[in-house]
Design a protein around this motif. Structure first.
Motif, short mmCIF file in Angstrom:
data_model
loop_
_atom_site.label_atom_id
_atom_site.label_comp_id
_atom_site.label_asym_id
_atom_site.label_seq_id
_atom_site.Cartn_x
_atom_site.Cartn_y
_atom_site.Cartn_z
N THR A 23 -0.75 2.51 8.02
CA THR A 23 0.32 2.19 7.09
C THR A 23 1.42 3.24 7.09
OG1 THR A 23 -0.83 3.25 5.25
CG2 THR A 23 -1.22 0.89 5.57
N SER A 24 1.15 4.39 7.69
CA SER A 24 2.15 5.44 7.78
C SER A 24 1.79 6.33 8.96
CB SER A 24 2.15 6.25 6.49
OG SER A 24 3.05 7.33 6.58
N CYS A 84 2.76 2.52 12.55
CA CYS A 84 2.87 1.91 11.23
C CYS A 84 3.55 0.55 11.32
CB CYS A 84 3.68 2.84 10.33
SG CYS A 84 4.08 2.13 8.75
N GLY A 85 2.92 -0.47 10.75
CA GLY A 85 3.51 -1.79 10.69
C GLY A 85 3.51 -2.56 11.99
N GLN A 135 -1.07 -2.33 -1.05
CA GLN A 135 -0.02 -3.32 -0.84
C GLN A 135 0.59 -3.19 0.55
OE1 GLN A 135 0.68 -6.02 -2.64
NE2 GLN A 135 -1.06 -5.39 -3.87
N GLU A 136 0.54 -1.98 1.14
CA GLU A 136 1.04 -1.81 2.51
C GLU A 136 0.24 -2.68 3.48
OE1 GLU A 136 -0.34 0.89 0.86
OE2 GLU A 136 1.22 2.38 0.59
N LYS A 192 -8.76 3.40 1.06
CA LYS A 192 -7.64 4.15 1.64
C LYS A 192 -8.14 5.52 2.05
CE LYS A 192 -2.90 5.50 0.87
NZ LYS A 192 -1.72 5.29 0.04
N GLY A 209 1.14 -6.30 3.11
CA GLY A 209 2.42 -6.56 3.78
C GLY A 209 2.25 -6.72 5.29
#
Length: 89
Positions: A51-52, A74-75, A2-3, A28, A6
């Motif tokens: 994602t992190s 991340c993001g 889900q990351e 993952k 998003g």
């Protein structure tokens, strides 16, 4: 996963069917600190989503590490480099 959805939703909206098709191709992977995503002479044939944490891009020339200043956070923006058989984006 889900990351990743998003992150993608910041750029494009995928239907549930589209997401199901895409996510079936994803896996993952957790990289411990100081681990390489690719080793020397490996060709990247995938897209990585951070994602992190963060990743740093560098290359080695004549035995000396050359930092290019590219950091993947991340993001942040979705970035990937494509190189195969001499083809560049």
């Amino acid at each position: 996963m889900q990351e990743v959805r998003g992150i993608l939703n910041k750029h494009v909206t995928l239907s549930d069917i589209e997401w199901d098709n895409l996510s079936s191709c994803l896996r993952k992977e957790v990289l411990p600190k100081k681990t390489h995503l690719l080793e020397e002479f490996q060709v990247c044939d995938f897209v990585a989503f951070v994602t992190s944490g963060s990743l740093r891009y560098y290359h080695v020339k004549d035995g000396i590490e050359k930092v290019t200043g590219l950091f993947f956070m991340c993001g942040g923006h979705l970035c990937f480099y494509y190189y195969r058989a001499g083809h560049f984006p």
